[in-house]
Design a protein around this motif. Structure first.
Motif, PDB file in Angstrom:
ATOM      1  N   ASP A  31       0.792  -1.229   0.000  1.00  0.00           N
ATOM      2  CA  ASP A  31       0.000   0.000   0.000  1.00  0.00           C
ATOM      3  C   ASP A  31       0.827   1.283   0.000  1.00  0.00           C
ATOM      4  O   ASP A  31       0.272   2.375   0.136  1.00  0.00           O
ATOM      5  N   TYR A  32       2.137   1.159  -0.136  1.00  0.00           N
ATOM      6  CA  TYR A  32       2.968   2.364  -0.148  1.00  0.00           C
ATOM      7  C   TYR A  32       4.169   2.096  -1.032  1.00  0.00           C
ATOM      8  O   TYR A  32       4.900   1.123  -0.804  1.00  0.00           O
ATOM      9  N   LEU A  34       7.512   3.681  -3.471  1.00  0.00           N
ATOM     10  CA  LEU A  34       8.502   4.752  -3.595  1.00  0.00           C
ATOM     11  C   LEU A  34       9.321   4.544  -4.864  1.00  0.00           C
ATOM     12  O   LEU A  34       9.546   3.411  -5.286  1.00  0.00           O
ATOM     13  N   SER A  51       0.869   6.682  -1.928  1.00  0.00           N
ATOM     14  CA  SER A  51       0.097   5.781  -1.081  1.00  0.00           C
ATOM     15  C   SER A  51      -1.038   5.184  -1.896  1.00  0.00           C
ATOM     16  O   SER A  51      -1.510   5.805  -2.858  1.00  0.00           O
ATOM     17  N   PHE A  93       6.893  -1.042   0.204  1.00  0.00           N
ATOM     18  CA  PHE A  93       7.084  -1.536   1.559  1.00  0.00           C
ATOM     19  C   PHE A  93       6.382  -2.881   1.698  1.00  0.00           C
ATOM     20  O   PHE A  93       5.266  -3.061   1.188  1.00  0.00           O
ATOM     21  N   ALA A  96       4.494  -5.920   6.467  1.00  0.00           N
ATOM     22  CA  ALA A  96       4.778  -5.545   7.851  1.00  0.00           C
ATOM     23  C   ALA A  96       5.286  -4.112   7.958  1.00  0.00           C
ATOM     24  O   ALA A  96       5.368  -3.567   9.060  1.00  0.00           O
ATOM     25  N   GLY A  97       5.616  -3.504   6.816  1.00  0.00           N
ATOM     26  CA  GLY A  97       6.150  -2.150   6.821  1.00  0.00           C
ATOM     27  C   GLY A  97       7.566  -2.062   7.332  1.00  0.00           C
ATOM     28  O   GLY A  97       8.043  -0.978   7.660  1.00  0.00           O
ATOM     29  N   LEU A 100      11.798  -2.253   2.454  1.00  0.00           N
ATOM     30  CA  LEU A 100      11.421  -2.030   1.066  1.00  0.00           C
ATOM     31  C   LEU A 100      11.790  -3.241   0.223  1.00  0.00           C
ATOM     32  O   LEU A 100      12.844  -3.846   0.409  1.00  0.00           O
ATOM     33  N   ILE A 101      10.911  -3.576  -0.719  1.00  0.00           N
ATOM     34  CA  ILE A 101      11.179  -4.595  -1.732  1.00  0.00           C
ATOM     35  C   ILE A 101      11.386  -3.850  -3.044  1.00  0.00           C
ATOM     36  O   ILE A 101      10.521  -3.081  -3.468  1.00  0.00           O
TER      37      ILE A 101
ATOM     38  N   TYR B  35      21.295  -3.611   2.937  1.00  0.00           N
ATOM     39  CA  TYR B  35      20.924  -4.183   1.655  1.00  0.00           C
ATOM     40  C   TYR B  35      22.193  -4.511   0.880  1.00  0.00           C
ATOM     41  O   TYR B  35      23.237  -3.908   1.095  1.00  0.00           O
ATOM     42  N   ALA B  97       8.212   2.584  10.597  1.00  0.00           N
ATOM     43  CA  ALA B  97       7.847   1.551   9.635  1.00  0.00           C
ATOM     44  C   ALA B  97       7.240   2.182   8.389  1.00  0.00           C
ATOM     45  O   ALA B  97       7.084   3.391   8.297  1.00  0.00           O
ATOM     46  N   GLY B  98       6.896   1.344   7.438  1.00  0.00           N
ATOM     47  CA  GLY B  98       6.511   1.810   6.109  1.00  0.00           C
ATOM     48  C   GLY B  98       5.130   2.387   6.009  1.00  0.00           C
ATOM     49  O   GLY B  98       4.322   1.935   5.205  1.00  0.00           O
TER      50      GLY B  98
END
Lengths: 112, 115
Positions: A31-32, A34, A51, A93, A96-97, A100-101, B35, B97-98
């Motif tokens: 849901d977010y 970048l 978002s 994200f 779990a937030g 970043l993926i 990373y 957190a995100g």
């Protein structure tokens, strides 16, 4: 299995024209999102985010569009400038937030 | 503003050697991350920390260890270096957190070659 996909490794655009960079994701719970820009030998720098409650976000020459039903993002750069030449990463994200993926990135080359 | 600072910038290791990549941030961020980026690939999460004393594995943790004794520092330890660990390593941090509006800030990167 890639959860964030940037299927175009490279894009070449002339100065002054529009650059459109695409990104797809597989997890509908994301849901977010970048976008990061990366120059050689430097770390990624934050560019713009969106978002899931929005479908568009603008910041100067940069606009990000989100199509939730298609699980698709795009970054528009107008007008493109030679200094925009870099690798652009799309990222989301995780649920779990906590991190970043990232996609694999798209290398943008803007010629003058 | 220093932001996220990583050292060393470049390092060549021999197979089997160990080393620590240092990372410090001066933004009072709770979350910190390591990373790695291999050629032509996106960044993959090795470890992360949500606060001092708390660490957790990411996508590719094998061959690495971390600790978080202070809010500012998040060192990454490579034990028994292998050629597969040749990569560019990025340390990063974020306030929380995100959630919407949050951003992860990255260091300049550390180029590691294992020969």
């Amino acid at each position: 299995d890639q959860q964030v996909k940037q299927n175009s490794p490279s894009l070449s655009v002339q100065e002054g024209r529009i650059s459109i960079l695409n990104c797809d994701y597989t997890n509908s719970m994301f849901d977010y999102f970048l976008w990061y820009k990366k120059y050689p030998a430097e770390g990624p720098t934050f560019l713009i985010s969106i978002s899931s409650i929005k479908d568009k976000n603008e910041d100067g020459r940069f606009t990000v569009f989100l199509n939730k039903s298609a699980k698709h993002l795009s970054l528009h750069i107008v007008p493109s400038q030679p200094g925009d030449s870099a690798v652009y990463f799309c990222a989301a994200f995780n649920q779990a937030g906590t991190a970043l993926i990232f996609g694999k990135g798209t290398t943008l080359s803007v010629s003058s | 503003n220093a932001g996220v600072t990583q050292t060393p910038k470049f390092r060549i290791l021999k197979i089997g050697q160990s080393m620590t990549l240092q990372c410090t941030q001066d933004m009072n961020h709770n979350y910190m991350y390591w990373y790695r980026q291999d050629p032509g690939m996106g960044l993959k999460l090795i470890y992360y920390s949500v606060g001092a004393g708390i660490t957790d594995k990411g996508e590719v943790p094998n061959g690495y260890n971390v600790s978080r004794s202070t809010t500012e520092d998040f060192p990454l330890r490579l034990e028994l270096a292998a050629p597969s660990q040749t990569s560019v390593y990025f340390c990063a941090s974020s306030y929380s957190a995100g959630t919407s509006g949050n951003t992860i800030y990255f260091g300049e990167g550390s180029w590691l070659t294992v020969v």
